[in-house]
Design an enzyme around this catalytic site. Structure first.
Site, PDB file in Angstrom:
ATOM      1  N   ASN A   7       4.394  -5.887  15.601  1.00 14.72           N
ATOM      2  CA  ASN A   7       5.141  -4.934  14.776  1.00 14.72           C
ATOM      3  C   ASN A   7       6.009  -4.068  15.697  1.00 14.72           C
ATOM      4  O   ASN A   7       5.492  -3.393  16.597  1.00 14.72           O
ATOM      5  CB  ASN A   7       4.137  -4.066  13.999  1.00 14.72           C
ATOM      6  CG  ASN A   7       4.825  -3.056  13.111  1.00 14.72           C
ATOM      7  OD1 ASN A   7       5.738  -2.372  13.538  1.00 14.72           O
ATOM      8  ND2 ASN A   7       4.362  -2.941  11.879  1.00 14.72           N
ATOM      9  N   HIS A  10       7.929   0.870  16.053  1.00 17.50           N
ATOM     10  CA  HIS A  10       7.958   2.045  16.920  1.00 17.50           C
ATOM     11  C   HIS A  10       9.061   1.993  17.969  1.00 17.50           C
ATOM     12  O   HIS A  10       9.376   3.022  18.577  1.00 17.50           O
ATOM     13  CB  HIS A  10       6.587   2.278  17.551  1.00 17.50           C
ATOM     14  CG  HIS A  10       5.603   2.686  16.494  1.00 17.50           C
ATOM     15  ND1 HIS A  10       5.748   3.847  15.778  1.00 17.50           N
ATOM     16  CD2 HIS A  10       4.528   2.059  15.976  1.00 17.50           C
ATOM     17  CE1 HIS A  10       4.780   3.928  14.880  1.00 17.50           C
ATOM     18  NE2 HIS A  10       4.030   2.846  14.978  1.00 17.50           N
ATOM     19  N   HIS A  43       8.357  -2.960   8.987  1.00 18.87           N
ATOM     20  CA  HIS A  43       8.118  -2.309   7.699  1.00 18.87           C
ATOM     21  C   HIS A  43       9.382  -1.537   7.353  1.00 18.87           C
ATOM     22  O   HIS A  43       9.698  -0.544   7.999  1.00 18.87           O
ATOM     23  CB  HIS A  43       6.912  -1.371   7.851  1.00 18.87           C
ATOM     24  CG  HIS A  43       6.504  -0.667   6.594  1.00 18.87           C
ATOM     25  ND1 HIS A  43       5.395   0.140   6.540  1.00 18.87           N
ATOM     26  CD2 HIS A  43       7.038  -0.636   5.348  1.00 18.87           C
ATOM     27  CE1 HIS A  43       5.260   0.633   5.311  1.00 18.87           C
ATOM     28  NE2 HIS A  43       6.257   0.183   4.571  1.00 18.87           N
ATOM     29  N   ARG A  45      10.621   0.998   5.374  1.00 17.55           N
ATOM     30  CA  ARG A  45      10.083   2.051   4.501  1.00 17.55           C
ATOM     31  C   ARG A  45      11.185   2.589   3.615  1.00 17.55           C
ATOM     32  O   ARG A  45      12.365   2.556   3.981  1.00 17.55           O
ATOM     33  CB  ARG A  45       9.479   3.180   5.346  1.00 17.55           C
ATOM     34  CG  ARG A  45       8.284   2.746   6.177  1.00 17.55           C
ATOM     35  CD  ARG A  45       7.673   3.928   6.895  1.00 17.55           C
ATOM     36  NE  ARG A  45       6.885   4.743   5.996  1.00 17.55           N
ATOM     37  CZ  ARG A  45       5.546   4.761   5.947  1.00 17.55           C
ATOM     38  NH1 ARG A  45       4.842   4.025   6.761  1.00 17.55           N
ATOM     39  NH2 ARG A  45       4.929   5.528   5.099  1.00 17.55           N
ATOM     40  N   ARG A  49      12.483   5.601   7.975  1.00 18.25           N
ATOM     41  CA  ARG A  49      12.223   6.471   9.128  1.00 18.25           C
ATOM     42  C   ARG A  49      12.262   5.721  10.451  1.00 18.25           C
ATOM     43  O   ARG A  49      12.451   6.308  11.491  1.00 18.25           O
ATOM     44  CB  ARG A  49      10.893   7.201   8.975  1.00 18.25           C
ATOM     45  CG  ARG A  49       9.693   6.303   9.130  1.00 18.25           C
ATOM     46  CD  ARG A  49       8.428   7.119   9.282  1.00 18.25           C
ATOM     47  NE  ARG A  49       8.008   7.690   8.023  1.00 18.25           N
ATOM     48  CZ  ARG A  49       6.720   7.915   7.715  1.00 18.25           C
ATOM     49  NH1 ARG A  49       5.786   7.634   8.582  1.00 18.25           N
ATOM     50  NH2 ARG A  49       6.392   8.418   6.557  1.00 18.25           N
ATOM     51  N   GLU A  70       6.998  -6.190   5.899  1.00 18.71           N
ATOM     52  CA  GLU A  70       6.048  -5.306   5.198  1.00 18.71           C
ATOM     53  C   GLU A  70       6.837  -4.439   4.236  1.00 18.71           C
ATOM     54  O   GLU A  70       7.860  -3.853   4.616  1.00 18.71           O
ATOM     55  CB  GLU A  70       5.354  -4.378   6.191  1.00 18.71           C
ATOM     56  CG  GLU A  70       4.212  -5.002   6.925  1.00 18.71           C
ATOM     57  CD  GLU A  70       3.533  -3.981   7.832  1.00 18.71           C
ATOM     58  OE1 GLU A  70       3.712  -2.760   7.632  1.00 18.71           O
ATOM     59  OE2 GLU A  70       2.865  -4.409   8.763  1.00 18.71           O
ATOM     60  N   THR A 101       0.629   3.811   7.635  1.00 17.13           N
ATOM     61  CA  THR A 101      -0.068   3.323   6.448  1.00 17.13           C
ATOM     62  C   THR A 101      -1.538   3.736   6.539  1.00 17.13           C
ATOM     63  O   THR A 101      -2.185   3.489   7.550  1.00 17.13           O
ATOM     64  CB  THR A 101       0.046   1.783   6.365  1.00 17.13           C
ATOM     65  OG1 THR A 101       1.400   1.432   6.615  1.00 17.13           O
ATOM     66  CG2 THR A 101      -0.361   1.274   5.001  1.00 17.13           C
ATOM     67  N   GLU A 152      -4.164  -9.238   4.084  1.00 16.24           N
ATOM     68  CA  GLU A 152      -4.257  -8.689   5.427  1.00 16.24           C
ATOM     69  C   GLU A 152      -5.363  -7.644   5.368  1.00 16.24           C
ATOM     70  O   GLU A 152      -5.254  -6.642   4.638  1.00 16.24           O
ATOM     71  CB  GLU A 152      -2.945  -8.050   5.887  1.00 16.24           C
ATOM     72  CG  GLU A 152      -3.094  -7.508   7.311  1.00 16.24           C
ATOM     73  CD  GLU A 152      -1.829  -6.871   7.881  1.00 16.24           C
ATOM     74  OE1 GLU A 152      -0.714  -7.275   7.513  1.00 16.24           O
ATOM     75  OE2 GLU A 152      -1.986  -5.946   8.716  1.00 16.24           O
ATOM     76  N   HIS A 192      -3.972  -3.163  11.952  1.00 13.82           N
ATOM     77  CA  HIS A 192      -3.938  -1.701  11.969  1.00 13.82           C
ATOM     78  C   HIS A 192      -4.928  -1.177  13.008  1.00 13.82           C
ATOM     79  O   HIS A 192      -6.128  -1.334  12.863  1.00 13.82           O
ATOM     80  CB  HIS A 192      -4.238  -1.051  10.617  1.00 13.82           C
ATOM     81  CG  HIS A 192      -3.575   0.297  10.532  1.00 13.82           C
ATOM     82  ND1 HIS A 192      -2.354   0.483   9.921  1.00 13.82           N
ATOM     83  CD2 HIS A 192      -3.918   1.484  11.051  1.00 13.82           C
ATOM     84  CE1 HIS A 192      -1.989   1.743  10.039  1.00 13.82           C
ATOM     85  NE2 HIS A 192      -2.925   2.370  10.737  1.00 13.82           N
TER      86      HIS A 192
HETATM   87  N1  PXP Z   1      -0.505  -4.043   9.409  1.00 13.65           N
HETATM   88  C1  PXP Z   1       0.016  -3.166   8.510  1.00 13.65           C
HETATM   89  C2  PXP Z   1       0.015  -3.562   7.074  1.00 13.65           C
HETATM   90  C3  PXP Z   1       0.549  -1.936   8.921  1.00 13.65           C
HETATM   91  O1  PXP Z   1       1.064  -1.094   8.012  1.00 13.65           O
HETATM   92  C4  PXP Z   1       0.558  -1.636  10.300  1.00 13.65           C
HETATM   93  C5  PXP Z   1       1.139  -0.338  10.756  1.00 13.65           C
HETATM   94  O2  PXP Z   1       2.487  -0.320  10.566  1.00 13.65           O
HETATM   95  C6  PXP Z   1       0.031  -2.578  11.191  1.00 13.65           C
HETATM   96  C7  PXP Z   1      -0.514  -3.762  10.720  1.00 13.65           C
HETATM   97  C8  PXP Z   1       0.054  -2.356  12.668  1.00 13.65           C
HETATM   98  O3  PXP Z   1      -0.757  -1.277  12.991  1.00 13.65           O
HETATM   99  P1  PXP Z   1      -0.712  -0.698  14.461  1.00 13.65           P
HETATM  100  O4  PXP Z   1       0.678  -0.184  14.685  1.00 13.65           O
HETATM  101  O5  PXP Z   1      -1.752   0.374  14.429  1.00 13.65           O
HETATM  102  O6  PXP Z   1      -1.065  -1.825  15.376  1.00 13.65           O
END
Ligand code: PXP
Length: 245
Positions: A7, A10, A43, A45, A49, A70, A101, A152, A192
């Site tokens: 992901n 960030h 994602h 959003r 953001r 996402e 999330t 997931e 997550h």
């Molecule tokens: N899966 C989902 C559905 C999420 O919303 C997120 C966070 O954006 C992640 C995985 C990844 O989480 P992390 O950034 O904590 O690894």
């Protein structure tokens, strides 16, 4: 072997903090792939953001890899996802005030809306629809009933568990949830809060996990060792701690 999808939200968070054009999430995605990632997650959003519409379009047009889009159930975002038809769409809950999330989707209360959105996603060419859920049997059963072909598993409660007893209890919920999902014909994804430290127990214990989605820990680690290397490091931890059926 469990696939690793990264992901890259960030990277966009950092770019946007200075209202700059860099660091570029697209370039980050390419580095992740060079480091051995099996796909890219983002994602979009409602408040934009981090990832923006232009980022998403560029990923869809120029990245030759599995994309996991996402999204919430907001009509505007569902429309964009249908237009781009990524291989995987993961439906998540979304609240504007949240930092990230915060928990799984409540499939039971959102059933009606999901029954409208999921066929639209498939109809637009999306191959897999996953629902981000807590390891709760009723949520898993409802996910199959509304037509998703994957879940997931939300691993946040596992990653953030305050003590070993709580952690073991959450892990055993996840083992049960993964088995149930698999028996119902659903693919099992997870994500997550996963990182190189907490993955080993998770990887060994939880069966049927075909892919994990990891963002924050890898982007943070990349500040010190580079993105390619941070992805390769996670990849190697996943390989070394696989569940043996
Ligand atoms: N899966 C989902 C559905 C999420 O919303 C997120 C966070 O954006 C992640 C995985 C990844 O989480 P992390 O950034 O904590 O690894």
């Amino acid at each position: 072997m469990t696939k690793l999808l990264i992901n890259i939200d960030h990277v966009a968070t950092l770019r946007n903090a200075r209202r700059e054009t860099f660091p570029d999430p697209f370039e980050a995605a390419r580095s992740c792939l060079a480091g051995g990632a099996d796909g890219i997650v983002f994602h979009l959003r409602e408040d934009r953001r981090h990832i923006k519409d232009a980022d998403v379009r560029r990923f869809a047009d120029e990245l030759d890899t599995k994309l996991d889009f996402e999204l919430s159930l907001a009509p505007e975002i569902v429309g964009i996802c249908c237009e781009l038809s990524p291989q995987l769409a993961t439906l998540v809950p979304e609240r504007r005030e949240e930092v990230t999330t915060e928990g799984g989707l409540d499939v039971l209360t959102q059933r009606k809306r999901l029954e409208q959105v999921i066929p639209r996603l498939y109809g637009s060419g999306v191959e897999e629809v996953a629902l981000f859920v807590d390891p709760v049997d009723d949520q898993i059963r409802a996910s199959a009933e509304v037509g998703a072909n994957a879940i997931e598993l939300h691993t946040g409660d596992y990653a953030n568990a305050a003590d070993p007893i709580t952690r073991a209890a959450v892990l055993s919920d996840m083992v049960r949830a993964a088995r149930l999902a698999h028996d119902l014909g659903l693919s099992v994804h997870a994500g997550h809060g996963l990182d190189v430290h907490n993955y080993p127990d998770f990887g060994r214990a939880v069966p049927h996990v075909s892919e994990v989605s990891i963002g924050f820990a890898i982007i943070a680690r990349s500040l010190f060792i580079g993105l390619e290397q941070a992805v390769a490091e996670m990849r190697s931890v996943i390989e070394q701690h696989a569940h043996v059926l």
